[in-house]
Scaffold this active site. Sequence first.
Site, PDB file in Angstrom:
ATOM      1  N   HIS A  43      -2.622   8.427  -0.159  1.00 25.34           N
ATOM      2  CA  HIS A  43      -3.934   7.795   0.032  1.00 25.34           C
ATOM      3  C   HIS A  43      -4.648   8.354   1.262  1.00 25.34           C
ATOM      4  O   HIS A  43      -5.859   8.521   1.259  1.00 25.34           O
ATOM      5  CB  HIS A  43      -3.808   6.272   0.097  1.00 25.34           C
ATOM      6  CG  HIS A  43      -3.821   5.633  -1.260  1.00 25.34           C
ATOM      7  ND1 HIS A  43      -2.702   5.631  -2.075  1.00 25.34           N
ATOM      8  CD2 HIS A  43      -4.806   5.026  -1.977  1.00 25.34           C
ATOM      9  CE1 HIS A  43      -3.009   5.036  -3.220  1.00 25.34           C
ATOM     10  NE2 HIS A  43      -4.279   4.667  -3.192  1.00 25.34           N
ATOM     11  N   LYS A 108       2.343  -4.365  -6.122  1.00 24.93           N
ATOM     12  CA  LYS A 108       2.837  -5.735  -5.976  1.00 24.93           C
ATOM     13  C   LYS A 108       2.233  -6.375  -4.738  1.00 24.93           C
ATOM     14  O   LYS A 108       1.944  -5.688  -3.758  1.00 24.93           O
ATOM     15  CB  LYS A 108       4.363  -5.757  -5.905  1.00 24.93           C
ATOM     16  CG  LYS A 108       4.945  -5.143  -4.637  1.00 24.93           C
ATOM     17  CD  LYS A 108       6.449  -5.273  -4.605  1.00 24.93           C
ATOM     18  CE  LYS A 108       7.079  -4.462  -3.489  1.00 24.93           C
ATOM     19  NZ  LYS A 108       7.088  -5.126  -2.184  1.00 24.93           N
TER      20      LYS A 108
END
Lengths: 191, 279
Positions: A43, A108
């Site tokens: 990222h 999650k």
Amino acid sequence: MNREFAVKLPIKLPIIREDLASLRAGDGVLLSGVLYTARDAAHMRLCELLDSGEPLPFELRGAAIYYAGPTPPPPGFVVGSAGPTTSSRMDFAAPRLIRRGLSCMIGKGARSAEVVEAMKECGAVYLAAVGGAGALLGGRVLRSELVAFPELGTEAVRRLTVSDFPATVAIDSLGGDIYSEGRAEYLRSIK
Amino acid sequence: MRIIAPERISDAVARLFIDANVRLPPDIRAAVGRALENEPWRPARRVLETIDENADEAEARGIPICQDTGMACVFLEIGYDAHIGGDVYEAVNSGVARGCAEGYLRASIVRDPLRRENTGDNTPAAVYIELVPGDNIKITVAPKGFGSENMSRVKMLRPSDGARGVIDFVVSAVEDAGGSACPPVVVGVGVGGSFDKAALLAKRALLRPLDEPNPDPYYAELECELLEKLNALGTGPMGFGGKTTALGVSVLSAPTHIAGLPAAVNISCHVTRHATEIV
């Protein structure tokens, strides 16, 4: 939240946002098609590319990013264990990617208000896979190809082709959120 | 005095690192099974079923239960009369590196916390050594995933905060962890000692099997109260809501200073792994 919960809706990826609009937090889905793995280091790299105006290593429009760093495959396996990592660590970059076409994120745990805002604005969804179920989830991967940043090892971007990959809609495109509503509804149900 | 070759330590560490990552301990499996019988919330049941199925699949296919094969926390209890013919830290690390390669485990360790270059073989391990009577070495390898490690805390409470203060501290840590720590969690609590000692106690507490009660009735009762409060939070498996937020709580205590009440909570996910061997 959808009180049917148990349904396992088949979803084909990549997917246009309009086709995600009917999903509601709490729905069970089975994903088939293409996911791109990316976690912390990838990222940071994607943001650097955007900063310098360079193209990204994969088409973001309609794509699903899976926050995961699999274990290496033993001989004869496509991937090893491949469960989700904690999504909130990618919150710094997610709104930017969503506004550039990302449809779907899989990880999650809860997301920031900024991520949820971008999702509502653009019609993206966030799915949760079961953390710690890496052996089962890795078994649903049919193909794995290296796409970018091989020097990042497990954190490299990989194109995974999956079949019947189970997940739960955690935050839907209207901002419905299982992390706040699921708990509240459960607590109401036992009163 | 008994002489133990460092290779025996390496071999055991390599074996234990792989074994712990592939086979979920029976106490955790039993706790998940019990939770499944008692969990009324449907999204929660779906998660618990997946956890159960995953443990079967990992063992059958020889694949790690979770892709976060953890930082290797290695606990050595070395007998006073055991002599290791070499560098014990090197022996442990070569075992970790071999386990990582032979078990196809993930390299999850960076050499420096700020410069973040991956060491490529999951070394170095966090090694804790204790000297004990005898001439054996007891080796426990506990791979620790960081989803839950990141949600752990230390707090210096006041003596007047007492047991109530410890309970509130633990419950709020688990509540704040929400779905990110991969609930249902196992919670290790350390009380007393010093700032650093409390944290190590909390980590050591996680090594106690869930089906083994605390030998001190006072702490056994405190653990029951904590477990009840954690499961009343409603966080549930993966944070989807439900009755099963924690599978177990384990408390370790140590003498402390008249002015202090250090408390630490080390949160561990449902993949709480440890494997032990005596050399």
